[in-house]
Every structure is written in C-alpha cells, then in structure tokens.
Design a protein around this motif. Structure first.
Motif, short mmCIF file in Angstrom:
data_model
loop_
_atom_site.label_atom_id
_atom_site.label_comp_id
_atom_site.label_asym_id
_atom_site.label_seq_id
_atom_site.Cartn_x
_atom_site.Cartn_y
_atom_site.Cartn_z
N ALA A 166 0.54 -1.47 -0.07
CA ALA A 166 -0.25 -0.04 -0.15
C ALA A 166 0.46 1.49 0.15
O ALA A 166 0.42 2.15 -0.42
CB ALA A 166 -0.89 0.02 1.62
N ILE A 167 1.94 0.77 0.53
CA ILE A 167 2.75 2.30 0.69
C ILE A 167 3.28 2.29 -0.34
O ILE A 167 3.39 4.15 -1.61
CB ILE A 167 4.40 2.19 1.82
CG1 ILE A 167 3.42 2.26 3.11
CG2 ILE A 167 4.88 3.03 1.95
CD1 ILE A 167 4.38 1.67 4.27
N ARG A 168 4.14 1.34 -1.45
CA ARG A 168 4.97 2.11 -2.59
C ARG A 168 3.53 1.82 -3.93
O ARG A 168 3.77 3.05 -4.46
CB ARG A 168 4.91 0.14 -2.89
CG ARG A 168 6.17 0.13 -4.24
CD ARG A 168 6.04 -0.99 -5.06
NE ARG A 168 4.57 -1.06 -5.39
CZ ARG A 168 4.01 -0.62 -6.76
NH1 ARG A 168 5.02 -0.12 -7.52
NH2 ARG A 168 2.82 -0.93 -6.93
N LEU A 169 2.40 1.43 -3.86
CA LEU A 169 1.38 2.08 -4.39
C LEU A 169 0.88 3.54 -4.11
O LEU A 169 0.44 4.48 -5.18
CB LEU A 169 0.07 1.56 -4.10
CG LEU A 169 -0.21 0.02 -4.75
CD1 LEU A 169 -1.10 -1.33 -4.60
CD2 LEU A 169 0.37 -0.44 -7.00
N SER A 170 0.90 3.78 -2.53
CA SER A 170 0.67 4.66 -2.87
C SER A 170 1.49 6.73 -3.44
O SER A 170 0.92 6.90 -3.01
CB SER A 170 0.14 5.99 -0.81
OG SER A 170 -1.08 4.40 -0.40
N VAL A 171 2.46 5.91 -2.65
CA VAL A 171 3.37 7.06 -3.64
C VAL A 171 4.58 7.11 -4.47
O VAL A 171 3.99 8.20 -5.42
CB VAL A 171 5.27 5.94 -2.63
CG1 VAL A 171 6.64 6.81 -3.74
CG2 VAL A 171 5.52 6.20 -1.90
N ALA A 172 3.14 6.42 -5.85
CA ALA A 172 3.84 6.03 -6.72
C ALA A 172 2.47 6.55 -7.15
O ALA A 172 2.17 7.58 -8.71
CB ALA A 172 3.36 4.17 -7.85
N SER A 173 1.40 6.79 -6.79
CA SER A 173 0.25 8.16 -6.86
C SER A 173 0.17 9.17 -6.86
O SER A 173 -0.56 10.33 -6.80
CB SER A 173 -1.00 7.40 -6.54
OG SER A 173 -0.65 7.58 -4.45
N GLY A 174 1.72 9.64 -5.99
CA GLY A 174 1.65 10.75 -5.76
C GLY A 174 1.05 11.42 -4.50
O GLY A 174 1.83 12.63 -4.03
N LEU A 175 1.27 10.59 -4.01
CA LEU A 175 1.02 10.43 -2.17
C LEU A 175 2.04 10.91 -0.69
O LEU A 175 1.65 12.01 -0.49
CB LEU A 175 -0.01 9.39 -1.44
CG LEU A 175 -0.65 10.19 0.00
CD1 LEU A 175 -1.59 10.91 -1.08
CD2 LEU A 175 -1.22 8.67 -0.07
#
Length: 300
Positions: free
Chosen positions: A226-235
């Motif tokens: 979830a962290i990796r996906l959130s970073v990828a989405s610009g969060l």
C-alpha cells in the motif's frame, strides 16, 4: 498428576494453534466430542482449567500457557527423535514451522522453494505476519524459526544474520523536490511510513533520533504494498526495503540520493533456546546462512 501422553499434548497444541475445537478435530481427523473429551482429560490431569472461551475465541489460562510450552518442547523433541531415526534409516522426513515478518516475504520464498525441492519429504508450515504478530508467536513458542530484521531483545534468543536489508528513500517518478541532500532537508515532505514497532519503522526512528531529524508530516500505512502504490500515485515519499522495491514495478518510483542512505541492517533467522531445533529447521537455517555467507551468530 497422571502421566501426560503425546496425544493429549498434541490435541491441546492443535486446539490452541488453530483457535477452535472444530478446526482441531478436522486437522486431527477426530470427532469434536473426542477432542473435547481429550481437553477435559488433560485439564483433569493438570487439576486446573487450561483454556477459556471468550467471544468465540479460545484464551489460555496461566496453566494453559505452561502446558502449551511443555507441549511444544515435548512434541518438538519427539519429532526431532523421529527425524534422527529416519535419517539413520536413510529416509529424510520431518517438519519445519517458519514464521516471518511481512517484508521478509520477499526474501524467503525463493530460498524456501529451493529448500523444498532439495528436501521434498519435509512438511513446511509457513506463516507471515507483522512484527507484533510474529513476536507473539515467538513468545508462545509456536514455530521452529523466525525471520526478523529487528529481533526482540531476549536472552533466550539466538540470532543468525544471513542477508543485508537496505532501506531507500523513494518518491513518485515525477517528484521534483529536494534530492542529493540530507533526510532533514525533506522534513516538510509527507512521508508514508509503517506502523510504530515494525522493523522498518524502528530503524527509521532510530536514525532520526540519532541525527536529530523530525519528519513533520507522517502518514501511517500498515502495508508495504500500500505504501509503494501510494507513493507511485503521488501521495508522498516513503522509506522502503530494497527487497520490497525489487518485487514491484520500477518505472513509477524514483529512488532519491539521500546522505547515509541506504540504511543497512540484516535479516536474521532466530531460534529460541527453549525449543529443541529439529533437523529440518537446522538444515533450513544453515541454508540461509550459507546462501549469504553470514556465519556469525548473535545471542540476544
């Protein structure tokens, strides 16, 4: 107190491990009344109640914890004897109970797969959980081996480092903020971090304390994916293990060049002095150490 039997201890252990009489009866190929009767017989022999029911869950009493520890030690020693006899007969059998923290799930499966191919007759029980869950399993003496990057401090543990664990600062691929800098220069950036107590978070918090760094905007996310996906989405930014990054897409993240990073620790395979180590567990532990050439053991 009458003599305890292997069967009584096995039934009790299975009920505790699986969390219900129903699940234990299925696992042991026994009827539920038979399992219940065995539990009553064991409690009668001990002279104290061993488990209590609370909101559908089984909770061990203090006496239950003592009997469970005894069951683990006796049954493990019995299994080890069987394995040694089988080895003398030229038959490789046995079991391995392995529990790992979530980040290690990227490290262990390839090594476990190779081990299983080399030892096809060994039964494997593989559990993945967060650090608190694996520490609880360690406290309850449920497994043969445990994998941590930050093992708990306990004089009863023996810890063998076997692989380096590097933490990197990562950002979205379109990140245009500070880079080639110190972590303190990113203090006003939003950071997505694991929960306090996780191995990764403990290492990050230790570094921040030692270097006087305060990250002012922290969002807790209890999953590396979830962290990796959130970073990828610009969060926001994150600090993740290279093992997590190696098992994900590389084109949606940017690794920043931050002084003192990557932070380095080691994955460690942990055994408990209270639990006799089986031949299978010893073989897998040695295979981990040999794979990464880390022979030094550490007694906590």
């Amino acid at each position: 107190m009458n003599a305890l039997t292997f069967r009584l201890l096995e039934v009790f252990q299975r009920v505790v491990d699986l969390g219900s009489i129903t699940a234990a009866s299925t696992s042991l190929s026994l009827s539920q009344p038979t399992v219940s009767l065995q539990l009553k017989k064991l409690s009668s022999q001990i002279g104290m109640p061993l488990i209590e029911q609370h909101q559908g869950s089984i909770i061990m009493t203090d006496a239950g914890h003592a009997v469970y520890r005894c069951a683990q030690e006796v049954l493990t020693a019995h299994a080890r004897l069987n394995s040694q006899i089988a080895a003398l007969q030229g038959v490789e059998v046995g079991s391995l109970k392995l529990a790992v923290v979530t980040t290690a799930k990227y490290v262990i499966p390839p090594l476990l797969s190779e081990f299983c191919r080399a030892h096809p007759n060994i039964e494997i029980n593989f559990t993945v959980g967060n650090r608190a869950q694996i520490i609880q399993r360690l406290t309850d003496n449920k497994d043969d081996l445990y994998i941590f990057s930050q093992p708990p401090e306990d004089a009863e543990l023996v810890c063998y480092p076997f692989a380096e664990n590097k933490l990197q600062v990562v950002a979205p691929c379109n990140y245009s903020g500070p880079n080639n800098c110190q972590l303190a220069d990113l203090a006003e950036e939003k950071f997505l971090l694991r929960e306090p107590g996780s191995g990764t978070r403990r290492l990050v918090d230790q570094y921040c304390r030692q270097n006087g760094v305060i990250l002012n905007k922290v969002m807790i996310v209890e999953s590396n994916e979830a962290i990796r996906l959130s970073v990828a989405s610009g969060l926001g930014l994150a600090i993740l293990s290279q093992h997590t990054l190696a098992n994900s897409r590389q084109d949606d993240l940017k690794t920043l060049d931050i002084k003192d990073f990557p932070l380095k620790s080691h994955w460690q395979v942990v055994t408990h002095k209270r639990r006799p180590i089986s031949l299978a567990a010893s073989a897998f532990r040695d295979s981990l150490i040999d794979a990464f050439n880390q022979p030094e053991k550490i007694t906590k």
